[in-house]
Write a protein that holds these residues in place. Structure first.
Motif, PDB file in Angstrom:
ATOM      1  N   HIS A 107       0.851  -1.198   0.000  1.00  0.00           N
ATOM      2  CA  HIS A 107       0.000   0.000   0.000  1.00  0.00           C
ATOM      3  C   HIS A 107       0.880   1.239   0.000  1.00  0.00           C
ATOM      4  N   LEU A 108       0.849   1.970  -1.139  1.00  0.00           N
ATOM      5  CA  LEU A 108       1.701   3.137  -1.294  1.00  0.00           C
ATOM      6  C   LEU A 108       0.936   4.453  -1.250  1.00  0.00           C
ATOM      7  N   SER A 109      -0.286   4.470  -1.818  1.00  0.00           N
ATOM      8  CA  SER A 109      -1.043   5.721  -1.864  1.00  0.00           C
ATOM      9  C   SER A 109      -2.505   5.426  -2.160  1.00  0.00           C
ATOM     10  N   LEU A 110      -3.320   6.461  -2.168  1.00  0.00           N
ATOM     11  CA  LEU A 110      -4.745   6.293  -2.466  1.00  0.00           C
ATOM     12  C   LEU A 110      -4.966   5.819  -3.891  1.00  0.00           C
ATOM     13  N   ARG A 122     -13.351  -9.524 -12.871  1.00  0.00           N
ATOM     14  CA  ARG A 122     -14.566  -9.474 -12.054  1.00  0.00           C
ATOM     15  C   ARG A 122     -14.610  -8.176 -11.239  1.00  0.00           C
ATOM     16  N   SER A 123     -14.029  -7.125 -11.824  1.00  0.00           N
ATOM     17  CA  SER A 123     -13.995  -5.836 -11.155  1.00  0.00           C
ATOM     18  C   SER A 123     -15.395  -5.199 -11.220  1.00  0.00           C
ATOM     19  N   PRO A 124     -15.766  -4.261 -10.341  1.00  0.00           N
ATOM     20  CA  PRO A 124     -14.893  -3.693  -9.334  1.00  0.00           C
ATOM     21  C   PRO A 124     -14.757  -4.579  -8.100  1.00  0.00           C
ATOM     22  N   PRO A 125     -13.569  -4.617  -7.495  1.00  0.00           N
ATOM     23  CA  PRO A 125     -13.386  -5.410  -6.290  1.00  0.00           C
ATOM     24  C   PRO A 125     -13.935  -4.695  -5.074  1.00  0.00           C
ATOM     25  N   SER A 126     -14.010  -5.431  -3.980  1.00  0.00           N
ATOM     26  CA  SER A 126     -14.286  -4.833  -2.685  1.00  0.00           C
ATOM     27  C   SER A 126     -12.948  -4.626  -1.975  1.00  0.00           C
ATOM     28  N   PHE A 127     -12.949  -3.805  -0.960  1.00  0.00           N
ATOM     29  CA  PHE A 127     -11.731  -3.518  -0.197  1.00  0.00           C
ATOM     30  C   PHE A 127     -12.053  -3.556   1.291  1.00  0.00           C
ATOM     31  N   VAL A 128     -11.020  -3.744   2.080  1.00  0.00           N
ATOM     32  CA  VAL A 128     -11.104  -3.426   3.504  1.00  0.00           C
ATOM     33  C   VAL A 128     -10.429  -2.073   3.657  1.00  0.00           C
ATOM     34  N   ALA A 129     -11.173  -1.065   4.115  1.00  0.00           N
ATOM     35  CA  ALA A 129     -10.652   0.297   4.146  1.00  0.00           C
ATOM     36  C   ALA A 129     -10.939   0.952   5.485  1.00  0.00           C
ATOM     37  N   LYS A 130     -10.078   1.873   5.852  1.00  0.00           N
ATOM     38  CA  LYS A 130     -10.292   2.623   7.081  1.00  0.00           C
ATOM     39  C   LYS A 130     -11.472   3.571   6.910  1.00  0.00           C
ATOM     40  N   ALA A 131     -12.177   3.794   7.978  1.00  0.00           N
ATOM     41  CA  ALA A 131     -13.399   4.605   7.939  1.00  0.00           C
ATOM     42  C   ALA A 131     -13.064   6.096   7.986  1.00  0.00           C
ATOM     43  N   VAL A 184      -6.991  -6.573  -0.077  1.00  0.00           N
ATOM     44  CA  VAL A 184      -6.557  -6.248   1.282  1.00  0.00           C
ATOM     45  C   VAL A 184      -5.157  -5.648   1.221  1.00  0.00           C
ATOM     46  N   PHE A 185      -4.952  -4.572   1.978  1.00  0.00           N
ATOM     47  CA  PHE A 185      -3.624  -3.982   2.156  1.00  0.00           C
ATOM     48  C   PHE A 185      -3.173  -4.336   3.576  1.00  0.00           C
ATOM     49  N   PRO A 186      -2.501  -5.459   3.750  1.00  0.00           N
ATOM     50  CA  PRO A 186      -2.240  -5.956   5.112  1.00  0.00           C
ATOM     51  C   PRO A 186      -1.263  -5.114   5.915  1.00  0.00           C
ATOM     52  N   GLU A 187      -0.546  -4.184   5.259  1.00  0.00           N
ATOM     53  CA  GLU A 187       0.328  -3.302   6.036  1.00  0.00           C
ATOM     54  C   GLU A 187      -0.490  -2.344   6.903  1.00  0.00           C
ATOM     55  N   GLY A 188      -1.743  -2.134   6.523  1.00  0.00           N
ATOM     56  CA  GLY A 188      -2.639  -1.330   7.348  1.00  0.00           C
ATOM     57  C   GLY A 188      -2.494   0.160   7.185  1.00  0.00           C
ATOM     58  N   THR A 189      -1.502   0.607   6.431  1.00  0.00           N
ATOM     59  CA  THR A 189      -1.287   2.031   6.203  1.00  0.00           C
ATOM     60  C   THR A 189      -0.409   2.185   4.981  1.00  0.00           C
ATOM     61  N   THR A 190      -0.323   3.398   4.453  1.00  0.00           N
ATOM     62  CA  THR A 190       0.562   3.624   3.312  1.00  0.00           C
ATOM     63  C   THR A 190       1.991   3.823   3.785  1.00  0.00           C
ATOM     64  N   LEU A 198       6.032  -3.377   5.693  1.00  0.00           N
ATOM     65  CA  LEU A 198       5.673  -3.238   7.096  1.00  0.00           C
ATOM     66  C   LEU A 198       5.067  -4.544   7.602  1.00  0.00           C
ATOM     67  N   PRO A 199       5.039  -4.766   8.916  1.00  0.00           N
ATOM     68  CA  PRO A 199       4.404  -5.982   9.444  1.00  0.00           C
ATOM     69  C   PRO A 199       2.966  -6.099   8.981  1.00  0.00           C
ATOM     70  N   PHE A 200       2.553  -7.322   8.649  1.00  0.00           N
ATOM     71  CA  PHE A 200       1.213  -7.564   8.125  1.00  0.00           C
ATOM     72  C   PHE A 200       0.184  -7.729   9.239  1.00  0.00           C
ATOM     73  N   GLN A 201      -0.996  -7.124   9.040  1.00  0.00           N
ATOM     74  CA  GLN A 201      -2.156  -7.444   9.860  1.00  0.00           C
ATOM     75  C   GLN A 201      -2.656  -8.828   9.440  1.00  0.00           C
TER      76      GLN A 201
END
Length: 292
Positions: A107-110, A122-131, A184-190, A198-201
């Protein structure tokens, strides 16, 4: 001689400033066209989202015709939006799996979400995203809801638990195949591009399902988070990155799709081991492509 070296330094500085000024002028010349394309793409997204979500029950997969509508409009609109901020071409290595339920990416940027929406089958995909961030903007928040994004408040234990339950119900062994693929962006942040992630969630790895790792790398521009106080996260950071990109003539991006990673029995039993295996595979690819 010292005078020759001085002339060389002066010439290099002049060439650097000339290149910078030329790039700025070119970006300014392209700005009206880029803004027009961006506006048209966003308007098309809005109309498609309104049609696809009208009278649709929340908490259930979208019906087939709604998914088909979004699968036509949103990937194309994502490509147009990327073009409008300087992404002339998406360089892809490997093949995105049409059968993978879960994609795991650095995860580098928006822009990562737009790139993957433009590329995944099969796009668009779903994401896990911060609120927070784009989710708080009226237009993009509505689009993310249509994409059935799972929002999580990382500061809330209850929110994290609810998110894990939703992931299991959608993408676990008995999940409904009608749900869109998950990113999923398992680093949890950019974070800036680096061979060391970064460590993975562990959330996505607790599902015990095969995942396809993805490594994204940008070039020609720094898309790391702004360092200006008050602009380091949230909507302001997103706006700053968009402005930084749109004032560049060209932004390069390389997307590497690794083979689908099927966890062993030991990795299914240990999310930590599963996550480490995927992380190692991604870091191996990242180290090879850091100079790309």
């Amino acid at each position: 001689s010292s005078s020759s070296r001085s002339r060389g330094i002066v010439f290099s500085l002049w060439a650097h400033h000339f290149k910078f000024a030329s790039s700025m002028l070119a970006a300014l010349a392209l700005l009206p066209l880029r803004l027009a394309v961006m506006t048209a793409a966003e308007f098309a997204c809005f109309l498609a989202v309104l049609a696809a979500t009208c009278s649709s029950a929340s908490g259930r997969p979208l019906s087939r015709w709604r998914r088909m509508l979004l699968s036509v409009v949103l990937p194309l609109a994502s490509r147009l939006l990327l073009w409008s901020v300087g992404f002339w071409r998406l360089h892809v290595i490997g093949i995105p799996s049409s059968n993978a339920k879960v994609f795991v990416s650095n995860h580098l940027s928006l822009f990562d979400g737009f790139v993957l929406t433009a590329l995944l089958p099969r796009s668009p995909p779903s994401f896990v995203a911060k609120a927070e961030g784009l989710a708080n903007l009226p237009l993009y928040g509505r689009i993310l809801q249509a994409m059935q994004v799972i929002f999580v408040d990382r500061t809330s234990a209850a929110s994290r638990k609810f998110t894990m339950e939703r992931l299991a119900s959608r993408y676990g062994p008995f999940g409904d195949s009608a749900w869109p693929p998950l990113v999923v962006f398992p680093e949890g942040t950019t974070a800036p591009f680096s061979p060391s992630l970064l460590p993975f969630q562990l959330g996505a790895f607790r599902l015990g399902q095969p995942v396809q790792p993805v490594v994204i790398r940008y070039s020609h521009i720094d898309l790391s988070a702004p360092t200006t106080p008050g602009w380091q996260s949230g909507v302001k950071a997103d706006i700053a990155l968009i402005l930084r990109a749109i004032m560049s003539v060209r932004v390069g991006v390389e997307v590497v799709f690794l083979p689908v990673y099927v966890p062993s029995d030991e990795e299914r039993a240990s999310p930590e081991l599963f996550a480490q295996g995927v992380k190692t595979a991604m870091e191996t690819v990242a180290s090879k492509h850091r100079g790309a």
